[in-house]
Each structure stands twice: as structure tokens, then as C-alpha cells.
Design a protein around this motif. Sequence first.
Motif, short mmCIF file in Angstrom:
data_model
loop_
_atom_site.label_atom_id
_atom_site.label_comp_id
_atom_site.label_asym_id
_atom_site.label_seq_id
_atom_site.Cartn_x
_atom_site.Cartn_y
_atom_site.Cartn_z
N ALA A 20 10.89 -3.75 46.94
CA ALA A 20 9.47 -3.48 46.71
C ALA A 20 8.89 -4.34 45.59
CB ALA A 20 9.25 -2.01 46.39
N LYS A 21 9.76 -4.95 44.79
CA LYS A 21 9.30 -5.78 43.66
C LYS A 21 9.12 -7.24 44.05
CE LYS A 21 11.69 -2.82 40.31
NZ LYS A 21 12.76 -2.77 39.28
N ILE A 22 9.48 -7.60 45.27
CA ILE A 22 9.39 -9.00 45.68
C ILE A 22 7.93 -9.34 45.98
CG2 ILE A 22 10.02 -10.67 47.48
CD1 ILE A 22 12.67 -9.09 47.77
N SER A 23 7.41 -10.34 45.30
CA SER A 23 6.02 -10.73 45.50
C SER A 23 5.89 -12.00 46.35
CB SER A 23 5.34 -10.96 44.15
OG SER A 23 6.03 -11.95 43.40
N ALA A 24 6.97 -12.73 46.53
CA ALA A 24 6.91 -13.97 47.32
C ALA A 24 6.74 -13.65 48.79
CB ALA A 24 8.19 -14.78 47.10
N PRO A 25 5.96 -14.46 49.51
CA PRO A 25 5.94 -14.33 50.97
C PRO A 25 7.36 -14.46 51.51
CG PRO A 25 4.23 -15.83 50.21
CD PRO A 25 5.10 -15.56 49.03
N THR A 26 7.74 -13.57 52.41
CA THR A 26 9.13 -13.47 52.84
C THR A 26 9.25 -13.47 54.35
OG1 THR A 26 9.67 -12.20 50.84
CG2 THR A 26 11.23 -12.07 52.68
N LEU A 27 10.24 -14.22 54.84
CA LEU A 27 10.61 -14.20 56.25
C LEU A 27 12.00 -13.58 56.37
CD1 LEU A 27 10.19 -15.09 59.24
CD2 LEU A 27 11.29 -17.26 58.61
N VAL A 28 12.11 -12.51 57.12
CA VAL A 28 13.40 -11.87 57.40
C VAL A 28 13.83 -12.30 58.80
CG1 VAL A 28 14.65 -9.70 57.64
CG2 VAL A 28 12.86 -9.92 55.90
N ILE A 29 15.00 -12.93 58.90
CA ILE A 29 15.51 -13.40 60.19
C ILE A 29 16.66 -12.51 60.62
CG2 ILE A 29 16.60 -15.31 61.43
CD1 ILE A 29 15.12 -17.24 59.65
N ALA A 30 16.55 -11.94 61.80
CA ALA A 30 17.57 -11.07 62.36
C ALA A 30 18.21 -11.76 63.57
CB ALA A 30 16.96 -9.74 62.78
N GLY A 31 19.49 -11.45 63.80
CA GLY A 31 20.22 -12.11 64.88
C GLY A 31 20.30 -11.34 66.18
N GLY A 32 19.65 -10.19 66.25
CA GLY A 32 19.61 -9.45 67.50
C GLY A 32 20.84 -8.62 67.78
N SER A 33 21.02 -8.27 69.04
CA SER A 33 22.01 -7.27 69.44
C SER A 33 23.45 -7.72 69.24
CB SER A 33 21.80 -6.89 70.91
OG SER A 33 21.91 -8.04 71.74
N THR A 34 23.69 -9.03 69.10
CA THR A 34 25.07 -9.49 68.90
C THR A 34 25.49 -9.50 67.43
OG1 THR A 34 24.29 -11.79 68.94
CG2 THR A 34 25.10 -10.86 71.02
N SER A 35 24.60 -9.12 66.54
CA SER A 35 24.94 -9.04 65.12
C SER A 35 25.63 -7.72 64.81
CB SER A 35 23.69 -9.16 64.26
OG SER A 35 23.97 -8.88 62.90
N HIS A 36 26.53 -7.74 63.82
CA HIS A 36 27.16 -6.50 63.38
C HIS A 36 26.28 -5.73 62.40
CE1 HIS A 36 28.29 -9.08 59.95
NE2 HIS A 36 28.36 -7.96 59.27
N ILE A 37 25.22 -6.37 61.93
CA ILE A 37 24.28 -5.69 61.03
C ILE A 37 23.32 -4.86 61.89
CG2 ILE A 37 22.42 -5.99 59.35
CD1 ILE A 37 24.99 -6.80 58.14
N PRO A 38 23.20 -3.55 61.63
CA PRO A 38 22.24 -2.75 62.39
C PRO A 38 20.82 -3.33 62.24
CG PRO A 38 23.73 -1.33 61.16
CD PRO A 38 23.98 -2.73 60.68
N GLN A 39 20.22 -3.68 63.35
CA GLN A 39 18.95 -4.38 63.29
C GLN A 39 17.82 -3.53 62.74
OE1 GLN A 39 18.81 -8.09 64.50
NE2 GLN A 39 20.68 -7.36 63.51
N HIS A 40 17.93 -2.22 62.88
CA HIS A 40 16.88 -1.38 62.30
C HIS A 40 16.92 -1.42 60.78
CE1 HIS A 40 20.27 1.49 62.34
NE2 HIS A 40 19.67 2.11 61.34
N HIS A 41 18.09 -1.72 60.22
CA HIS A 41 18.17 -1.88 58.77
C HIS A 41 17.42 -3.13 58.33
CE1 HIS A 41 20.63 1.51 58.18
NE2 HIS A 41 21.81 0.98 58.44
N LEU A 42 17.51 -4.20 59.11
CA LEU A 42 16.77 -5.42 58.77
C LEU A 42 15.26 -5.20 58.91
CD1 LEU A 42 19.02 -8.17 60.39
CD2 LEU A 42 18.99 -7.37 58.03
N ALA A 43 14.87 -4.44 59.90
CA ALA A 43 13.45 -4.09 60.02
C ALA A 43 13.01 -3.28 58.80
CB ALA A 43 13.20 -3.30 61.30
#
Length: 232
Positions: free
Chosen positions: A168-191
Motif C-alpha cells: 500500500a506504500k508503493i507510489s510508483a506506477p506498477t505492472l504485475v505480470i502473472a504466468g497463468g494456470s501453469t504457475s505454482h503461484i496462486p494467481q488470485h494472490h497476484l491479483a
Amino acid sequence: MSDVQKVQVGEVQLAYRVWGEPDAPPVVLLHCLGEDGEDWRGVVGRLAGTHRVFALDQRGHGRSDWPGEYGFARWRDDAIGFVTALGLARVTLIGHSLGAVTALLLAADRPELVDMLVLEEAAPPVPADPPQEVPEQPEGPQSFDWRAKTAVVAERNMPDAFEWDALAKISAPTLVIAGGSTSHIPQHHLAGVADRIPDARLVTVEGGGHFVHEERPGEFLTAVTAFLGARS
């Protein structure tokens, strides 16, 4: 590839590579656990056409020092020290996984240093479910300090609250890139990461998995260059 250079940051020497024109706007690339600055070789050429690109070996990796003491806060402080030691002003940070956490913590802690932020498959600041275990260290020489993996697993299992608060403290414009269903990271966490950052957008590169810039370099670069171009 570019020749490896070194800079002293606190108690560690950090190795890095650099490409692009000296007067171009700076980009700093931060790799994932177990890799080093060479990991960006598939995308650095295009980035260096418009930017001065610095690819850092984070502590415990590659040709940087392996002091045995690790953690996201230390990697954050190293990156802050790297940017300031080289006299870089208003950098674009592009981080992958561990490097993305390093980048977001830097952006939250020292917003004056960061112009734009790209977070590829950032490890979410929520407890790993199920908890991770440290695999046994392989025999023979390694390309990184295995104690860094131990530190990351510990922090993934019990993240510090400051990591979540930092978003919440990040002021820079940010792009979050997710790898989709083949990633081991739960994509809802990246959202959730993208939702928590005030000025962020989420792009999913389906089929990219956890290593989008390696598995889908063209789509990764399209997303990044469009983001940088729109914000410049």
C-alpha cells in the motif's frame, strides 16, 4: 553478454552487468532465487535499445558475495545500496519472484528512487499453503548459496507483516505480470498484490508459468515495453 563489474555495498561486493547508452533512463533487473544477472539474457537486448540496463547478482548468487546471511530485508537494503552507490536516479525496477519482492520492498521504503515498477510472479506475502520444505542440498558446487534458499523458505512460510503493508506504500506506477494456470503461484494472490498497490495493473501471460520472461519472452517484452511507453 556484458562484462561483469562489481561495486561495494555495505559489507558485500555485488556483481552486475550493464548494457545500453550511458545517458538512457536506468532499468535495474532483479533475478529470482537460484539465478543471477545472466537469467535476463533473453530480454535484455530489447530493453537496452531504450534504457541503460543493469542486471544485478543479488547477495548469495552468481559472482556477488555469499556472506551466509539472507532475507528479503537484506536483499532490499542491498538493492537500495546498489542504486545509490551507482548514483542512479529514478530507476525502473523489474523483479522476478524473489527479485520482485526485493523490488517492491525497495519501492515502498525508498519511493524517491523508483520511477516505475514491474513485478513478475512476485511471491505473495501470505503463508505458503502447504508450508514449504527445504530440499536437501544437491552434491557438488552450486551457482548460489543454499542458505539463501533456507532463508526464503522460512520467510515464505511465515512472511513478515511489513511485506504486506509495503504494498500500500508503493507510489510508483506498477505492472504485475502473472504466468497463468501453469504457475505454482496462486494467481488470485497476484491479483491481490495488484489490488493492494495504489497505481497497479495486472497482465496475465497464459502459459508463462513462473518464468514468464523465459517461457514467453516476446509477450513479456510486449507487456513491459507497452507499460514503460505509456508511462514515459
